[in-house]
Structure formats: C-alpha cells, structure tokens
Design a protein around this motif. Structure first.
Motif, PDB file in Angstrom:
ATOM      1  N   SER A 119      28.090   4.082  23.934  1.00 32.51           N
ATOM      2  CA  SER A 119      28.800   5.162  23.732  1.00 32.51           C
ATOM      3  C   SER A 119      29.434   5.126  22.552  1.00 32.51           C
ATOM      4  O   SER A 119      29.440   6.103  21.892  1.00 32.51           O
ATOM      5  CB  SER A 119      29.911   5.240  24.829  1.00 32.51           C
ATOM      6  N   ALA A 120      29.974   3.845  22.188  1.00 32.37           N
ATOM      7  CA  ALA A 120      30.590   3.417  20.947  1.00 32.37           C
ATOM      8  C   ALA A 120      29.749   3.798  19.766  1.00 32.37           C
ATOM      9  O   ALA A 120      30.108   4.422  18.645  1.00 32.37           O
ATOM     10  CB  ALA A 120      31.103   2.455  20.711  1.00 32.37           C
ATOM     11  N   LYS A 121      28.372   3.416  19.887  1.00 34.10           N
ATOM     12  CA  LYS A 121      27.469   3.743  18.651  1.00 34.10           C
ATOM     13  C   LYS A 121      27.005   5.234  18.430  1.00 34.10           C
ATOM     14  O   LYS A 121      26.726   5.898  17.490  1.00 34.10           O
ATOM     15  CB  LYS A 121      26.260   2.622  18.954  1.00 34.10           C
ATOM     16  N   PHE A 122      26.907   5.828  19.803  1.00 32.90           N
ATOM     17  CA  PHE A 122      26.464   7.211  19.470  1.00 32.90           C
ATOM     18  C   PHE A 122      27.804   7.925  18.892  1.00 32.90           C
ATOM     19  O   PHE A 122      27.606   8.870  18.056  1.00 32.90           O
ATOM     20  CB  PHE A 122      26.173   8.006  21.057  1.00 32.90           C
ATOM     21  N   GLY A 123      29.007   7.419  19.351  1.00 29.52           N
ATOM     22  CA  GLY A 123      30.301   8.084  18.658  1.00 29.52           C
ATOM     23  C   GLY A 123      30.348   7.939  17.186  1.00 29.52           C
ATOM     24  O   GLY A 123      30.530   8.692  16.434  1.00 29.52           O
ATOM     25  N   LEU A 124      29.874   6.620  16.744  1.00 26.53           N
ATOM     26  CA  LEU A 124      29.755   6.309  15.382  1.00 26.53           C
ATOM     27  C   LEU A 124      28.851   7.127  14.716  1.00 26.53           C
ATOM     28  O   LEU A 124      29.213   7.344  13.519  1.00 26.53           O
ATOM     29  CB  LEU A 124      29.479   4.638  15.118  1.00 26.53           C
ATOM     30  N   TRP A 125      27.644   7.317  15.319  1.00 25.67           N
ATOM     31  CA  TRP A 125      26.380   7.817  14.341  1.00 25.67           C
ATOM     32  C   TRP A 125      26.809   9.414  14.377  1.00 25.67           C
ATOM     33  O   TRP A 125      26.563  10.089  13.232  1.00 25.67           O
ATOM     34  CB  TRP A 125      25.170   7.791  15.242  1.00 25.67           C
ATOM     35  N   ILE A 126      27.472  10.084  15.266  1.00 27.30           N
ATOM     36  CA  ILE A 126      28.003  11.510  15.227  1.00 27.30           C
ATOM     37  C   ILE A 126      28.955  11.577  14.415  1.00 27.30           C
ATOM     38  O   ILE A 126      28.982  12.525  13.104  1.00 27.30           O
ATOM     39  CB  ILE A 126      28.556  11.998  16.628  1.00 27.30           C
ATOM     40  N   ALA A 127      30.138  10.762  14.267  1.00 22.31           N
ATOM     41  CA  ALA A 127      31.109  10.667  13.068  1.00 22.31           C
ATOM     42  C   ALA A 127      30.709  10.575  11.840  1.00 22.31           C
ATOM     43  O   ALA A 127      30.839  11.126  10.849  1.00 22.31           O
ATOM     44  CB  ALA A 127      32.087   9.505  13.580  1.00 22.31           C
ATOM     45  N   LEU A 128      29.838   9.654  11.779  1.00 15.20           N
ATOM     46  CA  LEU A 128      29.143   9.394  10.227  1.00 15.20           C
ATOM     47  C   LEU A 128      28.458  10.564   9.748  1.00 15.20           C
ATOM     48  O   LEU A 128      28.529  10.870   8.782  1.00 15.20           O
ATOM     49  CB  LEU A 128      28.306   8.139  10.087  1.00 15.20           C
ATOM     50  N   THR A 129      27.696  11.282  10.616  1.00 10.02           N
ATOM     51  CA  THR A 129      26.829  12.599  10.387  1.00 10.02           C
ATOM     52  C   THR A 129      27.839  13.549   9.963  1.00 10.02           C
ATOM     53  O   THR A 129      27.542  14.453   9.058  1.00 10.02           O
ATOM     54  CB  THR A 129      25.937  12.875  11.351  1.00 10.02           C
ATOM     55  N   VAL A 130      28.905  13.874  10.878  1.00  6.60           N
ATOM     56  CA  VAL A 130      29.820  14.597  10.511  1.00  6.60           C
ATOM     57  C   VAL A 130      30.383  14.689   9.157  1.00  6.60           C
ATOM     58  O   VAL A 130      30.884  15.624   8.312  1.00  6.60           O
ATOM     59  CB  VAL A 130      30.669  15.133  11.793  1.00  6.60           C
ATOM     60  N   THR A 131      31.002  13.270   8.941  1.00  4.82           N
ATOM     61  CA  THR A 131      31.650  13.043   7.779  1.00  4.82           C
ATOM     62  C   THR A 131      30.714  13.403   6.484  1.00  4.82           C
ATOM     63  O   THR A 131      31.044  13.591   5.493  1.00  4.82           O
ATOM     64  CB  THR A 131      32.101  11.478   7.774  1.00  4.82           C
ATOM     65  N   SER A 132      29.671  13.078   6.627  1.00  5.46           N
ATOM     66  CA  SER A 132      28.866  13.304   5.526  1.00  5.46           C
ATOM     67  C   SER A 132      28.686  14.612   5.007  1.00  5.46           C
ATOM     68  O   SER A 132      28.378  15.266   3.850  1.00  5.46           O
ATOM     69  CB  SER A 132      27.225  12.873   5.800  1.00  5.46           C
ATOM     70  N   PHE A 133      29.012  15.779   5.688  1.00  4.64           N
ATOM     71  CA  PHE A 133      29.172  17.037   5.509  1.00  4.64           C
ATOM     72  C   PHE A 133      30.520  17.431   4.845  1.00  4.64           C
ATOM     73  O   PHE A 133      30.953  18.707   4.589  1.00  4.64           O
ATOM     74  CB  PHE A 133      28.836  18.093   6.637  1.00  4.64           C
ATOM     75  N   LEU A 134      31.374  16.322   4.650  1.00  9.30           N
ATOM     76  CA  LEU A 134      32.878  16.565   4.240  1.00  9.30           C
ATOM     77  C   LEU A 134      33.145  15.838   2.731  1.00  9.30           C
ATOM     78  O   LEU A 134      34.036  15.899   2.501  1.00  9.30           O
ATOM     79  CB  LEU A 134      33.895  15.990   5.002  1.00  9.30           C
ATOM     80  N   ILE A 135      31.827  15.266   2.446  1.00  6.06           N
ATOM     81  CA  ILE A 135      31.759  14.553   1.155  1.00  6.06           C
ATOM     82  C   ILE A 135      31.646  15.580  -0.019  1.00  6.06           C
ATOM     83  O   ILE A 135      30.788  16.412   0.171  1.00  6.06           O
ATOM     84  CB  ILE A 135      30.785  13.274   1.357  1.00  6.06           C
ATOM     85  N   PRO A 136      32.268  15.323  -0.895  1.00 10.33           N
ATOM     86  CA  PRO A 136      31.819  16.215  -2.205  1.00 10.33           C
ATOM     87  C   PRO A 136      30.317  16.119  -2.839  1.00 10.33           C
ATOM     88  O   PRO A 136      29.617  15.093  -2.451  1.00 10.33           O
ATOM     89  CB  PRO A 136      32.872  15.552  -3.367  1.00 10.33           C
ATOM     90  N   THR A 137      30.097  17.324  -3.400  1.00  3.44           N
ATOM     91  CA  THR A 137      28.483  17.326  -3.517  1.00  3.44           C
ATOM     92  C   THR A 137      28.196  16.491  -4.829  1.00  3.44           C
ATOM     93  O   THR A 137      27.005  15.974  -4.447  1.00  3.44           O
ATOM     94  CB  THR A 137      28.337  18.880  -4.161  1.00  3.44           C
ATOM     95  N   PHE A 138      28.842  15.853  -5.716  1.00  2.00           N
ATOM     96  CA  PHE A 138      28.402  15.053  -6.544  1.00  2.00           C
ATOM     97  C   PHE A 138      28.128  13.892  -6.116  1.00  2.00           C
ATOM     98  O   PHE A 138      27.345  13.014  -6.522  1.00  2.00           O
ATOM     99  CB  PHE A 138      29.608  14.783  -7.660  1.00  2.00           C
ATOM    100  N   ILE A 139      28.718  13.250  -5.082  1.00  4.98           N
ATOM    101  CA  ILE A 139      28.217  12.157  -4.262  1.00  4.98           C
ATOM    102  C   ILE A 139      26.986  12.241  -3.647  1.00  4.98           C
ATOM    103  O   ILE A 139      26.416  11.128  -3.569  1.00  4.98           O
ATOM    104  CB  ILE A 139      29.448  11.680  -3.371  1.00  4.98           C
TER     105      ILE A 139
END
Length: 400
Positions: A119-139
């Motif tokens: 459960s924790a790892k699925f949550g971590l994977w989803i959180a990291l995937t969602v966060t990647s769409f909030l990162i600036p384009t140059f990164i």
C-alpha cells in the motif's frame, strides 16, 4: 526479550514463506519471488500510461492543459508526457534501489520493505508519477538528455545478460557430465540456429534491399553476415575452441537486432517496403506494438534477476537465509528500463513526433540498434579472447 520476539517473528515469516498461500505470502510480505512480479506489473502500467499520454493524452487527459507547467498541453503530453511518466517510474525504482541495495539476508527490515508494504509503495509510485507532471519543463528536458545515457546502460546490461546466458548454456552442454548426452542436441540446435540466420539474412535482402540503391540497408545486412562469420571463426580457433553453439545463438541475436534496426527506419523510405505496408494503423500494427511492449517488460524483468552475470569473483556458498537475487541490481535495471521505454516511445528524440501505435521508429532508433549489435559482437569476442590473453600474459610473466 526483544531478541526472542525477533526470532519468533522471523520463524513466523519463514513458515508463511514455505507453507502459506499465495495471498498470505503477499499480505505478509514474505516471498521475494512473488514480489518481483508486482514490480514488473508496476513497470508495465507505467509503460501503458506513457503510451496513453503520448497517443491519446489530449482526449483522455484534457485537465492537464490547465496545469501551469504544461504550457497548454505541450509540456505534459506527447514526447514530454512520456518523459514525465518515465521520470516518475525512474524515481520510484531509484528509491527502491537506495533502500534495498546491499541487503544480503532475508527476514530483516529491508527484506520486509522489499517484499511487502505494498500500500505504501503503490502510494509512493502514484505520488512520484503525479509529482513528475508538476515539475518545470526545463528539468524534464534535462532528464530527457540523461535518459539517453540511462537507456544505453540498460542495453549494455541486457546484452551482457544475454551473452552470459549463452556462454552458460554452452558450458553446461560441453561439461564432462553432459558432453556425451547433449552432443547431438548441441549439433541440432547449432545447425538450426545457422539455418535460421541465413534465412533471416536472405529475407532481409529481399524485404529491405530490393534495389541496388539501398546502400545503407545492404551495408547493415552484409556487415551482419560478416560478423556472423567472424564470431564463428574466432569460436572455432584452436586456442579458443568454444564450439558451434555459442556463435550460432549469438548469430540469432545479432540478426534479430539487425532486423529490428532496419524495421525502425521511418515509413516513406523506398527501401523499407514493410514500413510502407504498415503505414496505416491496422490490427497487425496494434499486435506488433503490444508484442514489442510486452517483450520490453519481459526483457527488463529477466535481466533484473540475472545479477550473477556481473559477479566476477568466485562463487561463495549461499547461506540458508541469503536473498535469492540482488534486490539492488533488480531495481537498478528497472530504473534504467524506465529510461529505455521512454526512448523507445519517443524514437530516441525528444523533439520527434511519432505515429500512434508505433514504438522505436526513427533513424536514431535504427542507429542505436545497429551500434548495439556491433557492441554485442565486440563483448562476445572479448569474452572469448580475454581468457587466452590472460593465460598468455601469465605464461610470459612466469618465463621472465
């Protein structure tokens, strides 16, 4: 008292691992063999999400166009969308790599983290995937450049794994224990491999070099034939004497890579009639895409559990509670595999617009495959020649 509780917990986990059902093993986090399939499933879902963002992102995820970093959808869909999903997947496996690398024993905290806490790892994977769409384009653009290198590392690890398996199979067949029993089987397999190689090369000449002006494809195919002859000659040299099996199987591997490289050439080239035939999206194109996607996941999975091909020291006696495979290496392969699937889906070009239901298409993809073929042959030849050179240097040193 605490040591007694720890011993009881360990014994309980051992009992679940040996006698528990599949579901109880999943719930208790006691089976690392089962856990690898869950990690492969996460990897597959990431692949599918990256494909969906690339091909159907504007229709399936219209809300993304409202995000600040998406620039009206350009920064979160298409090629950059693939890179964002890849970054989230890469970050997940890097976190797992850092938290499990170097763990030699089962039934401890890090083993429990690897095999459980889903459960924790699925949550971590989803959180990291969602966060990647909030990162600036140059990164994301910087990550795209780094992903070229990471994908190259994955290809190198994969080809070493394949070559190690081929040499291991050959060693098993020519060992004193199996030499007489496997002699006929080895000859049949080697003969079949060479026949398939020759047929494959002839078919590539027919399909991909129909005109004398197709000089590049003629060069690719002819050079593959030369490399096949070179591997056979070196393998049969009196000082090496590695037999027919390994060059035959390696021939299958390099012919397959050459075929993939030429198929990766973009449609519209007069020398690639197969690409022209598949220019329209049909069931064959879709099936080819699905097979290619599943093959990539399976290749990543099988390579991830093959850490022994990178162990150069003498094999040690395995402890009873030793981990069945290297957790750190497993996650490292999946992390580089995340970069690799991004490169396949965008054709190794962050500014390349790729057609729906296609994978690994473009001139960059073709040259990556061809270079991979040449490197594979060089690595194989080195694995054959290196022991001879080492023995020669030792003999020369003793004589001096």
């Amino acid at each position: 008292m605490e040591s007694g509780l720890g011993s009881n917990s360990r014994n309980e986990r051992q009992w679940v691992f040996k006698d528990g059902s599949w579901f109880s093993q999943f719930g208790n986090g006691s089976n690392p063999w089962m856990a690898r399939y869950v990690y492969a499933l996460i990897f597959l879902v990431s692949n599918l999400l990256a494909w969906a963002v690339r091909d159907y992102g504007r229709n399936a995820f219209p809300e993304m166009e409202k995000l600040k970093n998406c620039q009206g959808g350009r920064g979160c869909l298409g090629a950059e969308g693939v890179l964002r999903v890849s970054l989230g997947c890469f970050a997940f496996y890097i976190v797992m790599f850092l938290s499990t690398a170097g763990n030699p024993r089962m039934y401890n905290c890090r083993d429990s983290w690897y095999s459980g806490w889903w459960s924790a790892k699925f949550g971590l994977w989803i959180a990291l995937t969602v966060t990647s769409f909030l990162i600036p384009t140059f990164i994301i653009q910087i990550y795209g450049e780094i992903a070229h290198f990471g994908a190259g590392v994955f290809l190198l690890v994969q080809l070493v794994s394949v070559i190690s398996f081929i040499t291991w199979l050959n060693d098993c067949c020519i060992s004193e224990k199996n030499a007489e029993r496997c002699h006929i089987h080895v000859m049949l397999i080697a003969t079949a491999a060479y026949i398939i190689c020759i047929i494959g090369i002839i078919m590539m000449y027919i399909w991909y070099a129909p005109q004398p002006s197709c000089l590049l494809n003629i060069f690719f195919i002819t050079w593959t034939l030369v490399l096949l002859q070179l591997m056979t000659s070196v393998s049969l040299h009196a000082k090496i004497n590695a037999g027919f099996l390994t060059p035959g199987l390696m021939g299958l591997y390099v012919v397959f890579i050459c075929w993939c490289a030429i198929r990766s050439e973009p449609a519209g080239e007069s020398c690639n009639r197969k690409a022209e035939a598949s220019n329209k999206t049909d069931w064959l194109t879709i099936i080819s895409f699905v097979v290619a996607l599943l093959s990539m996941v399976i290749a990543t999975f099988s390579t991830g559990i093959d850490s022994q091909c990178f162990q150069f020291s003498k094999k040690e006696v395995r402890a009873e509670d030793a981990v069945p495979y290297s957790y750190g290496f497993f996650h490292f392969v999946f992390a580089t595999g995340a970069m690799y699937f991004a490169m396949l889906l965008i054709g190794w070009n962050t500014h390349h617009t790729i057609k729906k239901w296609t994978i690994d298409v473009g001139w960059t993809s073709s040259w990556v495959r061809i270079v991979n073929e040449w490197v594979a042959v060089c690595v194989y030849l080195w694995m054959l020649v290196a022991p001879v050179i080492l023995r020669w240097r030792q003999t020369t040193g003793e004589a001096v």
